[in-house]
Design an enzyme around this catalytic site. Structure first.
Site, PDB file in Angstrom:
ATOM      1  N   TYR A  63       0.864  -1.179   0.000  1.00 52.14           N
ATOM      2  CA  TYR A  63       0.000   0.000   0.000  1.00 52.14           C
ATOM      3  C   TYR A  63       0.898   1.226   0.000  1.00 52.14           C
ATOM      4  CZ  TYR A  63      -3.838  -3.078   1.619  1.00 52.14           C
ATOM      5  OH  TYR A  63      -4.776  -4.061   1.753  1.00 52.14           O
ATOM      6  N   PHE A 214     -14.195  -5.666   1.052  1.00 49.82           N
ATOM      7  CA  PHE A 214     -15.228  -5.088   0.174  1.00 49.82           C
ATOM      8  C   PHE A 214     -16.634  -5.245   0.769  1.00 49.82           C
ATOM      9  CE2 PHE A 214     -12.321  -6.073  -3.676  1.00 49.82           C
ATOM     10  CZ  PHE A 214     -11.657  -4.876  -3.503  1.00 49.82           C
ATOM     11  N   PRO A 215     -16.909  -4.654   1.958  1.00 47.52           N
ATOM     12  CA  PRO A 215     -18.236  -4.825   2.554  1.00 47.52           C
ATOM     13  C   PRO A 215     -19.377  -4.255   1.721  1.00 47.52           C
ATOM     14  CG  PRO A 215     -16.953  -3.179   3.760  1.00 47.52           C
ATOM     15  CD  PRO A 215     -16.013  -3.857   2.812  1.00 47.52           C
ATOM     16  N   LEU A 216     -19.060  -3.341   0.789  1.00 46.00           N
ATOM     17  CA  LEU A 216     -20.103  -2.788  -0.083  1.00 46.00           C
ATOM     18  C   LEU A 216     -19.777  -2.995  -1.557  1.00 46.00           C
ATOM     19  CD1 LEU A 216     -21.215   0.616   1.521  1.00 46.00           C
ATOM     20  CD2 LEU A 216     -22.512  -1.493   1.365  1.00 46.00           C
ATOM     21  N   GLY A 217     -18.909  -3.922  -1.877  1.00 48.97           N
ATOM     22  CA  GLY A 217     -18.454  -4.082  -3.256  1.00 48.97           C
ATOM     23  C   GLY A 217     -19.370  -4.933  -4.101  1.00 48.97           C
ATOM     24  N   GLY A 218     -19.680  -4.469  -5.319  1.00 48.58           N
ATOM     25  CA  GLY A 218     -20.373  -5.293  -6.309  1.00 48.58           C
ATOM     26  C   GLY A 218     -21.879  -5.350  -6.174  1.00 48.58           C
ATOM     27  N   PHE A 219     -22.492  -4.363  -5.533  1.00 46.02           N
ATOM     28  CA  PHE A 219     -23.946  -4.362  -5.387  1.00 46.02           C
ATOM     29  C   PHE A 219     -24.604  -3.841  -6.663  1.00 46.02           C
ATOM     30  CE2 PHE A 219     -24.623  -4.092  -0.511  1.00 46.02           C
ATOM     31  CZ  PHE A 219     -23.578  -4.963  -0.289  1.00 46.02           C
ATOM     32  N   THR A 220     -25.742  -4.422  -7.024  1.00 43.29           N
ATOM     33  CA  THR A 220     -26.547  -3.867  -8.114  1.00 43.29           C
ATOM     34  C   THR A 220     -27.342  -2.674  -7.563  1.00 43.29           C
ATOM     35  OG1 THR A 220     -28.505  -5.180  -7.634  1.00 43.29           O
ATOM     36  CG2 THR A 220     -26.828  -6.204  -9.056  1.00 43.29           C
ATOM     37  N   LEU A 222     -30.525  -2.302  -7.487  1.00 42.26           N
ATOM     38  CA  LEU A 222     -31.658  -2.813  -6.711  1.00 42.26           C
ATOM     39  C   LEU A 222     -31.221  -3.273  -5.324  1.00 42.26           C
ATOM     40  CD1 LEU A 222     -33.896  -4.881  -9.176  1.00 42.26           C
ATOM     41  CD2 LEU A 222     -34.566  -2.873  -7.844  1.00 42.26           C
TER      42      LEU A 222
END
Length: 288
Positions: A63, A214-220, A222
């Site tokens: 990093y 990625f707790p919020l990764g890749g959501f549509t 909807l």
């Protein structure tokens, strides 16, 4: 009781840590490359995390590279006895900011020594082998015997206390366990990405920590709308709900949400106080 302690504890190596930890990736510059715009703000976030009861920090010397570990050292060294710093090896950064595989034994040895130097320690608490073949794809079934054995050798030399894995399959976990004890597994898992359900349960039976990223990764759209609806009814942020859902999902789940803002850090930590009622939990469970 501090915020981070309200979610309880779980074993990580030879120590119990608060289940709400902190991930340092966002402390580097844009795209996790170069220094942050305001290094003093990064130092402030790290100190605020510890003041709030965080005693598990996730980092990597790639990093920046080197930036986040140097900031951790500046902010927190000498480290408190109950702090567990987990780092990762297996990736190196190009001069252009590219992410490159670095799984050869010589590269792993060099990376471990970089981590020791930049963190300012004689032994690393936990080192995760980040299985990376040169693209940010899902875990793929390839042998990890050579790189994990190289880390096990460095552990035997006294440079590493505990070994973990990142971005691996269940069979790779078993392969690693045939070489040395595995203290934790860090994989992509969240409300809508649940490939690891069986692995999480198996690790739980063995008393091994699972660390989702990625707790919020890749959501549509909807799925995001459904999450936002639950969050609005609970009067908290969607991220807070997503983190609280993870804490309620399995007792061996250790969270490492990252941020470069003290205010956002405090908001994330409130997830440890949130108990999602059963009807809303069912709504969220249906999102996958």
């Amino acid at each position: 009781m501090s915020n981070a302690a309200k979610a309880g504890t779980f074993q990580l190596g030879d120590r119990k840590v608060n289940r709400m930890g902190y991930g340092a990736m966002q402390l580097a510059g844009p795209h996790v490359f170069g220094p942050p715009k305001d290094p003093s703000a990064a130092v402030a976030v790290l100190r605020a995390a510890l003041e709030a009861g965080v005693n598990h920090i996730d980092t990597a010397d790639f990093y920046g590279p080197h930036i986040t570990n140097q900031l951790i050292r500046e902010a927190l060294h000498p480290y408190s006895k109950d702090l567990v710093i987990v780092t990762k090896v297996g990736v190196r950064r190009g001069a252009d900011g590219s992410w490159n595989s670095a799984l050869r034994p010589a590269e792993l040895t060099s990376a471990v020594h970089d981590n020791l130097r930049n963190l300012g320690v004689d032994v690393l608490d936990v080192v995760n082998l980040r299985v990376f073949w040169g693209a940010m794809e899902a875990p793929t079934e390839r042998s990890i015997e050579e790189p994990f054995a190289a880390l096990a050798q460095l552990q035997q030399q006294g440079l590493i206390r505990h070994l973990g894995l990142s971005s691996v399959t269940a069979s790779q976990v078993r392969q690693a366990q045939g070489i040395a004890k595995v203290a934790c597994v860090q994989n992509h898992y969240n409300l809508t990405h649940r490939d690891d359900e069986a692995l999480i349960a198996e690790l739980g039976r063995q008393g091994i920590a699972y660390v989702p990223f990625f707790p919020l990764g890749g959501f549509t759209p909807l799925q995001s709308q459904a999450l936002s609806s639950v969050a609005a009814r609970l009067e908290v942020s969607p991220l807070c709900v997503a983190l609280a859902w993870l804490l309620q999902r399995a007792p061996n789940m250790l969270l490492i949400p990252g941020t470069s803002s003290v205010a956002h850090l405090r908001e994330n930590l409130t997830a440890s106080e949130l108990r999602i009622p059963a009807p809303m939990l069912a709504e969220l469970d249906a999102l996958a």
